[in-house]
Enzyme design. Sequence first.
Site: not given
Ligand code: FES
Length: 144
Positions: A34, A103
């Site tokens: 992400c 996360c």
């Molecule tokens: Fe990247 Fe939560 S979407 S740490």
Amino acid sequence: MLYSDKVLDHFTNPRNVGEIADADGIGEVGNAKCGDIMKMYLKINGGMIEDVRFKTFGCGAAIATSSMATELIKGKPIEEALGLTNQAVVEALDGLPAVKIHCSVLAEQAIKSALADYYRRQGIDPEPIVGKIEECEACHSDGE
Ligand code: FES
């Protein structure tokens, strides 16, 4: 409601945000998937986590989990910080949606990375103590 009250509370009012200028250990981890980045600063005295601060460039769940993780280790012995798991952080927040569990791994790994730095600064090989700093499996396993 997707997120618990505690998650929303820690997201809107995160604890221990910032830096420690004379930190004894600094850790930085990123989630390749992400692109989120977390930096963790530790002040350690007599084997205790005297102070902890973090900076997260990331999603709400990453901010809430880092905030809770700092609360869970502040004032505690190093051993407890070493044993902190992302599951414990998630439980303390009354849960996270399944897609956001990865996360919370970022918070656990950031603390481990800061502790590894702390040991390295003292000439101690951190790997037998802290273990390998890795991304969670969920981040590897879905898709690519
Ligand atoms: Fe990247 Fe939560 S979407 S740490």
